[in-house]
Write a protein that holds these residues in place. Structure first.
Motif, PDB file in Angstrom:
ATOM      1  N   ASN A  32      33.642  54.097  47.351  1.00 40.96           N
ATOM      2  CA  ASN A  32      32.989  54.690  48.530  1.00 40.96           C
ATOM      3  C   ASN A  32      32.926  53.708  49.696  1.00 40.96           C
ATOM      4  O   ASN A  32      31.946  53.634  50.429  1.00 40.96           O
ATOM      5  N   GLY A  33      33.997  52.911  49.831  1.00 35.76           N
ATOM      6  CA  GLY A  33      34.102  51.991  50.957  1.00 35.76           C
ATOM      7  C   GLY A  33      33.541  50.610  50.723  1.00 35.76           C
ATOM      8  O   GLY A  33      33.720  49.724  51.566  1.00 35.76           O
ATOM      9  N   SER A  34      32.855  50.370  49.593  1.00 33.30           N
ATOM     10  CA  SER A  34      32.255  49.057  49.317  1.00 33.30           C
ATOM     11  C   SER A  34      32.996  48.365  48.177  1.00 33.30           C
ATOM     12  O   SER A  34      33.296  48.991  47.151  1.00 33.30           O
ATOM     13  N   ARG A  35      33.237  47.089  48.345  1.00 27.07           N
ATOM     14  CA  ARG A  35      33.953  46.329  47.325  1.00 27.07           C
ATOM     15  C   ARG A  35      33.096  46.152  46.082  1.00 27.07           C
ATOM     16  O   ARG A  35      31.908  45.820  46.173  1.00 27.07           O
ATOM     17  N   ILE A  36      33.714  46.380  44.905  1.00 23.31           N
ATOM     18  CA  ILE A  36      32.948  46.281  43.654  1.00 23.31           C
ATOM     19  C   ILE A  36      33.534  45.228  42.709  1.00 23.31           C
ATOM     20  O   ILE A  36      32.990  45.034  41.615  1.00 23.31           O
ATOM     21  N   THR A  37      34.585  44.541  43.081  1.00 24.34           N
ATOM     22  CA  THR A  37      35.148  43.475  42.247  1.00 24.34           C
ATOM     23  C   THR A  37      34.932  42.136  42.938  1.00 24.34           C
ATOM     24  O   THR A  37      35.192  41.997  44.135  1.00 24.34           O
ATOM     25  N   GLU A  38      34.456  41.144  42.162  1.00 21.65           N
ATOM     26  CA  GLU A  38      34.247  39.821  42.736  1.00 21.65           C
ATOM     27  C   GLU A  38      35.560  39.073  42.893  1.00 21.65           C
ATOM     28  O   GLU A  38      35.795  38.414  43.903  1.00 21.65           O
ATOM     29  N   LYS A  39      36.416  39.166  41.869  1.00 25.97           N
ATOM     30  CA  LYS A  39      37.693  38.455  41.880  1.00 25.97           C
ATOM     31  C   LYS A  39      38.830  39.466  41.758  1.00 25.97           C
ATOM     32  O   LYS A  39      38.630  40.574  41.246  1.00 25.97           O
ATOM     33  N   PRO A  40      40.028  39.079  42.208  1.00 27.50           N
ATOM     34  CA  PRO A  40      41.160  39.993  42.083  1.00 27.50           C
ATOM     35  C   PRO A  40      41.456  40.315  40.618  1.00 27.50           C
ATOM     36  O   PRO A  40      41.414  39.436  39.750  1.00 27.50           O
ATOM     37  N   LEU A  41      41.727  41.588  40.337  1.00 25.26           N
ATOM     38  CA  LEU A  41      42.111  42.008  38.995  1.00 25.26           C
ATOM     39  C   LEU A  41      43.584  41.679  38.787  1.00 25.26           C
ATOM     40  O   LEU A  41      44.428  42.040  39.607  1.00 25.26           O
ATOM     41  N   LEU A  42      43.892  41.015  37.697  1.00 23.72           N
ATOM     42  CA  LEU A  42      45.258  40.575  37.448  1.00 23.72           C
ATOM     43  C   LEU A  42      46.085  41.686  36.811  1.00 23.72           C
ATOM     44  O   LEU A  42      45.554  42.534  36.081  1.00 23.72           O
ATOM     45  N   PRO A  43      47.398  41.710  37.089  1.00 22.15           N
ATOM     46  CA  PRO A  43      48.272  42.684  36.430  1.00 22.15           C
ATOM     47  C   PRO A  43      48.138  42.595  34.913  1.00 22.15           C
ATOM     48  O   PRO A  43      48.057  41.502  34.343  1.00 22.15           O
ATOM     49  N   GLY A  44      48.075  43.735  34.252  1.00 21.91           N
ATOM     50  CA  GLY A  44      47.912  43.782  32.804  1.00 21.91           C
ATOM     51  C   GLY A  44      46.465  43.922  32.358  1.00 21.91           C
ATOM     52  O   GLY A  44      46.205  44.199  31.184  1.00 21.91           O
ATOM     53  N   SER A  45      45.542  43.761  33.285  1.00 19.13           N
ATOM     54  CA  SER A  45      44.124  43.868  32.925  1.00 19.13           C
ATOM     55  C   SER A  45      43.655  45.318  33.003  1.00 19.13           C
ATOM     56  O   SER A  45      44.345  46.197  33.510  1.00 19.13           O
ATOM     57  N   VAL A  46      42.456  45.537  32.465  1.00 15.89           N
ATOM     58  CA  VAL A  46      41.832  46.865  32.483  1.00 15.89           C
ATOM     59  C   VAL A  46      40.442  46.717  33.097  1.00 15.89           C
ATOM     60  O   VAL A  46      39.692  45.794  32.758  1.00 15.89           O
ATOM     61  N   PHE A  47      40.098  47.617  34.002  1.00 14.95           N
ATOM     62  CA  PHE A  47      38.803  47.569  34.685  1.00 14.95           C
ATOM     63  C   PHE A  47      38.160  48.946  34.587  1.00 14.95           C
ATOM     64  O   PHE A  47      38.816  49.971  34.792  1.00 14.95           O
TER      65      PHE A  47
END
Length: 242
Positions: A32-47
């Motif tokens: 909804n327009g607000s960032r919810i991850t502190e660090k970049p999610l790396l390829p291969g990861s699951v969030f």
């Protein structure tokens, strides 16, 4: 970097890297327009996306450059998002659509029609190419910039590229290239407008794609002075303009 793409397929959520993502470090997720991850999610990861909402993603490069936000994806509950290394085989960034008499139709009918138009549609950028056909044979093609203006215009003879023009976003013709039936470039002309009049400032001739003659100059060491240049062996011979 190019923006990524979020999609839901077969009940699973996935993030697909942008078309050019070779320097991408990872991805930031927004709800909804607000960032919810502190660090970049790396390829291969699951969030896990936290509940109902509209989500977007941004690619981050190692240099700290960031892409524009992806197209939004709305989901109704918490769900796992898989960060892909590359696009899957069933995914394409572009699709085509065909028109006959300004009505969308299928490819088979279009290629059997006296006149038809083919558009290449990018998932994010919209229409990026438009082509015109006569009885199934391409006649011309326009490559469009983000504003929808034809900045590169290609013309065909019996289905083979014969001419290519470059035009600015303001419609100013700046160069033309000519090709023979075997695909080799034969001439290349650059233009400049002086007091509103289009003038040639550089005109190359080629044989089998290799430069053999120039009228004008190109502003570098070998051909930096206006004149006529003729290639003789490994050397270029200069003479004054008549």
């Amino acid at each position: 970097p190019d923006r990524p793409y979020l999609r839901e397929v077969d009940g699973k959520l996935e993030l697909i890297p942008g078309e050019n993502h070779w320097e991408t470090l990872g991805y930031l997720i927004y709800k909804n327009g607000s960032r919810i991850t502190e660090k970049p999610l790396l390829p291969g990861s699951v969030f896990t996306l936290p509940g109902e909402g509209t989500y977007t993603a941004v690619a981050e490069e190692n240099s700290d450059l960031h892409s524009e936000q992806s197209l939004p994806l709305t989901i109704g509950k918490s769900d796992r998002l898989f960060i892909r290394f590359d696009k899957p085989g069933d995914f394409q960034w572009t699709s085509e659509r065909w028109f006959v008499e300004n009505r969308e139709t299928d490819k088979t009918k279009a290629l059997l029609s006296e006149t038809a138009v083919r558009e290449i549609v990018h998932l994010i950028d919209g229409v990026i190419h438009r082509e015109w056909y006569t009885w199934g044979q391409i006649q011309k093609r326009h490559d469009l910039n983000p504003e929808g203006k034809a900045i590169r215009r290609l013309f065909y003879t019996q289905g083979v590229l014969s001419r290519r023009d470059y035009v600015t976003r303001d419609g100013v013709h700046i160069s033309t290239e000519l090709f023979d039936k075997d695909g080799y470039i034969t001439e290349s002309v650059r233009y400049k407008y002086i007091d509103g009049v289009k003038k040639e400032i550089g005109h190359w001739w080629f044989e089998k794609g290799m430069p053999v003659k120039l009228i004008g100059s190109e502003g570098h060491t070998l051909v930096s002075f206006p004149g006529i240049y003729i290639k003789e062996g490994d050397s270029w011979v200069w003479s004054k303009m008549p």
